[in-house]
Design a protein around this motif. Structure first.
Motif, PDB file in Angstrom:
ATOM      1  N   MET B   1       0.843  -1.187   0.000  1.00 12.90           N
ATOM      2  CA  MET B   1       0.000   0.000   0.000  1.00 12.90           C
ATOM      3  C   MET B   1       0.873   1.231   0.000  1.00 12.90           C
ATOM      4  SD  MET B   1      -2.809   1.012   2.770  1.00 12.90           S
ATOM      5  CE  MET B   1      -3.728  -0.423   2.264  1.00 12.90           C
ATOM      6  N   PHE B  63       1.545  -1.169   6.762  1.00 14.96           N
ATOM      7  CA  PHE B  63       1.101   0.223   6.730  1.00 14.96           C
ATOM      8  C   PHE B  63       0.671   0.663   8.127  1.00 14.96           C
ATOM      9  CE2 PHE B  63      -3.573  -0.192   6.980  1.00 14.96           C
ATOM     10  CZ  PHE B  63      -3.718  -1.557   6.783  1.00 14.96           C
ATOM     11  N   GLY B  82       1.407   3.809   3.718  1.00 11.46           N
ATOM     12  CA  GLY B  82       2.427   2.771   3.692  1.00 11.46           C
ATOM     13  C   GLY B  82       3.637   3.234   4.496  1.00 11.46           C
ATOM     14  N   CYS B  93       6.514   8.229   6.669  1.00 10.72           N
ATOM     15  CA  CYS B  93       5.437   7.905   5.737  1.00 10.72           C
ATOM     16  C   CYS B  93       5.523   8.894   4.584  1.00 10.72           C
ATOM     17  CB  CYS B  93       4.087   8.034   6.405  1.00 10.72           C
ATOM     18  SG  CYS B  93       3.856   6.900   7.757  1.00 10.72           S
ATOM     19  N   PRO B 143       6.504   1.643  -0.174  1.00  8.40           N
ATOM     20  CA  PRO B 143       6.956   0.526   0.671  1.00  8.40           C
ATOM     21  C   PRO B 143       8.267  -0.088   0.194  1.00  8.40           C
ATOM     22  CG  PRO B 143       5.097  -0.126  -0.693  1.00  8.40           C
ATOM     23  CD  PRO B 143       5.238   1.360  -0.852  1.00  8.40           C
ATOM     24  N   CYS B 216       3.224  -2.586  -6.424  1.00  7.10           N
ATOM     25  CA  CYS B 216       2.395  -1.698  -5.617  1.00  7.10           C
ATOM     26  C   CYS B 216       2.081  -0.474  -6.454  1.00  7.10           C
ATOM     27  CB  CYS B 216       3.137  -1.298  -4.339  1.00  7.10           C
ATOM     28  SG  CYS B 216       2.150  -0.307  -3.200  1.00  7.10           S
ATOM     29  N   SER B 239       0.349  -5.380  -3.801  1.00 10.82           N
ATOM     30  CA  SER B 239      -0.104  -4.664  -2.600  1.00 10.82           C
ATOM     31  C   SER B 239      -1.236  -3.728  -2.997  1.00 10.82           C
ATOM     32  CB  SER B 239       1.051  -3.870  -1.995  1.00 10.82           C
ATOM     33  OG  SER B 239       0.586  -3.137  -0.877  1.00 10.82           O
ATOM     34  N   GLU B 241      -4.289  -0.875  -2.421  1.00 14.06           N
ATOM     35  CA  GLU B 241      -4.535   0.316  -1.593  1.00 14.06           C
ATOM     36  C   GLU B 241      -5.998   0.718  -1.692  1.00 14.06           C
ATOM     37  OE1 GLU B 241      -1.459   3.061  -2.825  1.00 14.06           O
ATOM     38  OE2 GLU B 241      -2.605   3.669  -4.573  1.00 14.06           O
TER      39      GLU B 241
END
Lengths: 308, 288
Positions: B1, B63, B82, B93, B143, B216, B239, B241
């Motif tokens: 994410m 996350f 993430g 972040c 990430p 991602c 991944s 989101e």
């Protein structure tokens, strides 16, 4: 400070160590929140709606954030009552706190079967009958909007689960919630919880499409609190059985407002999403606020609204 | 994410002093907020540096839910972000301003308190001896910053990065130092065809080498990766989101559709939570 409350039902009482419950659909089956606080400190928790057989739920998108609230149309996704009883319930601290099973069915017969299945379960303190879900095609709101059908469902659950405290959860999406309340009281409900979500809608103005796949969904969160307080007040004036108030509670001040309006206990819902420790914090802070205000018991505060 | 599209209130925490700090849910201080790319009022890309929580066991790909106290009652949901990188000094972040929540995040000042819960979800697989292809779309790069730092044999790792904004809007530097990164910027429609072609080639090659593909990014990007990974039989993780309210598996808002390969038979061809069953999924176990 005496935080304990007894909900004196027509057939069975429900004794809670404190008036803070968590609302169905906002607290999973409890275990989801175990990392964030002590489940057994709660007055109890109402588990995610259970149906006789597993339900897939609605197609996403299922949730939309709104101003001071949210819409959801989850559609009662759950693994069914058998899975809950065999796999989940044994892991819950039901000896220390009240585990309340919220039940949903598409017909009166199914409601009766669910009630019957749960009646003998020692770990379940009470049943909360969901006749007010706005997100399912069959049953749900249709039971919750008709006083005759609501009474039929209540009677079926009452007869199916003669050993349990029966809570009926009412919808605000009706002309007179007091009439619904009187109807389910007459049909044997031990207590009433109100309110479920308000039917709402949100549109993406660029694409001109609804933000929920289901088009409409239930509004919850601080935005609905004044509606919920009004409903609790109207219902508690109209019936003799206890009322559990919910709708937008995020603070201890909110809790007192509901109790003064007529609630004997409350449920914390959307606030659990805003802060996973919300319910635990409320349990811890409630006695502090009460002692500041010179309140020595919750029960004496119920329905203490002064008008005029 | 990478970053989250949706967006929460802690005023009651202010009214009644009750920040109940535990390991999973705590108030952290904003150390700083650094704009990336265009600076000043124009910037929409930010690195948010927070005081470090005590999460020694975090995994790249996990996350956190971030909810500044300033969200008040008005913005109810925390924003899932993430984890870009975490040390004993700080948690970093990264986000892009997309709506009212991330706009509010961009107005945070050093010293402000934000409620944070995590680390949430699973992480990306690290198979150190296997050739590993990282595919990032836009904020999906986030990430992978932590991933390339954590990977014990970074010479086995490479990345394709598709993005629309200038490359300096994203945290690419620390990735560039460790692994080869092919940056493909989309400015005209033809660039997208080029990105798709590159994804196809690289996923194909990775599958031939019995490698690992990790992706991602936004949903259309992941859909393309998913399609190629399935058709070439690549071992791939994606991944997701999705919008979410709680981050702990309760709201059932972030669910995604599983395939018949999902391990738990109750949820084959059903819906599972991205927050607790993901956000990283094996490609063959989900449907797009």
């Amino acid at each position: 400070m005496d935080l304990s409350v007894t909900l004196r039902g027509q057939r069975h009482n429900l004794v809670l160590k404190n008036p803070v419950l968590t609302a169905s659909g906002t607290f999973g089956y409890g275990l989801e929140y175990a990392p964030y606080g002590d489940l057994s400190s709660l007055g109890g928790f109402v588990v995610k709606g259970l149906s006789l057989t597993p339900r897939l739920g609605n197609t996403p998108p299922r949730i939309v954030e709104t101003t001071a609230g949210m819409l959801n149309s989850v559609g009662l996704q759950n693994d069914g009552v058998e899975y809950f009883l065999s796999e989940t319930l044994p892991k819950l601290p039901w000896r220390e706190t009240a585990v309340i099973a919220n039940i949903y069915a598409g017909s009166t017969e199914e409601f009766a079967m669910l009630a019957d299945r749960l009646d003998g379960e020692e770990g379940v303190s009470a049943l909360e009958v969901n006749i007010s879900c706005p997100n399912v095609k069959k049953g749900g709101a249709q039971f919750g909007q008709d006083p005759v059908l609501a009474a039929e469902v209540t009677r079926a659950v009452r007869e199916g689960a003669p050993h349990k405290h029966i809570i009926v959860k009412l919808s605000p999406n009706v002309t007179s919630i007091a009439e619904m309340a009187r109807s389910v009281e007459k049909a044997g409900a031990d207590s009433i919880s109100c309110i479920n979500t308000l039917l709402g809608m949100s549109i993406d103005y660029r694409s001109r499409r609804p933000r929920l796949h289901n088009v409409v969904g239930g509004l919850s969160g601080p935005a609905i609190k004044p509606v919920a307080v009004r409903c609790v007040w109207e219902v508690s004036k109209s019936v003799g059985i206890p009322v559990i108030g919910l709708g937008g509670i995020v603070s201890c001040q909110d809790i007192l407002e509901f109790i003064i309006a007529g609630a004997s206990a409350i449920q914390v819902g959307t606030a659990n999403f805003m802060n996973p420790a919300a319910a635990f914090e409320l349990v811890k802070d409630l006695p502090v606020l009460c002692s500041e205000l010179g309140i020595s018991s919750i029960e004496e505060l119920t329905g203490s609204l002064q008008i005029g | 994410m990478g970053v989250i599209f949706c967006g929460v209130d802690y005023r009651w925490l202010g009214e009644v002093k009750n920040a109940m700090n535990n390991e999973k849910c705590c108030d952290l201080s904003v150390l700083d907020l650094v704009p990336f790319g265009q600076t000043g009022a124009e910037s929409i890309f930010y690195a948010l540096r927070l005081s470090a929580p005590n999460w020694p066991a975090w995994q790249p790909g996990q996350f956190v839910m971030v909810r500044p106290h300033s969200f008040g009652y008005e913005i109810p949901w925390a924003r899932p972000l993430g984890i870009c990188h975490m040390t004993t000094q700080h948690l970093i972040c990264f986000f892009q301003v997309l709506g009212r929540g991330t706009k509010r995040l961009s107005q945070l000042r050093p010293g402000e308190q934000v409620a944070v819960w995590g680390p949430l979800g699973n992480g990306f697989a690290i198979e150190k001896d296997r050739p590993t292809l990282l595919l990032a779309g836009g904020m999906g790069i986030v990430p992978f910053v932590g991933y390339v730092h954590r990977h014990p044999q970074p010479w086995n790792v490479s990345m394709v990065f598709g993005h629309r904004a200038a490359v300096d809007c994203y945290p690419v530097d620390s990735i560039n130092e460790r692994i080869p990164l092919d940056s493909l910027r989309e400015t005209v429609p033809g660039d997208l065809d080029n990105l798709i072609f590159t994804l196809q080639e690289r996923i194909h090659d990775c599958a031939d080498q019995d490698g690992l593909v990790l992706a991602c990014g936004p949903r259309p990007f992941l859909r393309t990766v998913h399609r190629f990974a399935i058709s070439f039989g690549a071992r791939a993780q994606l991944s997701l989101e999705n919008q979410m309210a709680c981050g702990v598996g309760a709201c059932l808002g972030c669910v995604t559709k599983t395939s018949d390969k999902w391990a738990d038979k109750r949820h084959k061809d059903g819906f599972v939570q991205v927050c607790t069953k993901g956000p990283v999924f094996w490609a063959d176990q989900i449907q797009f």
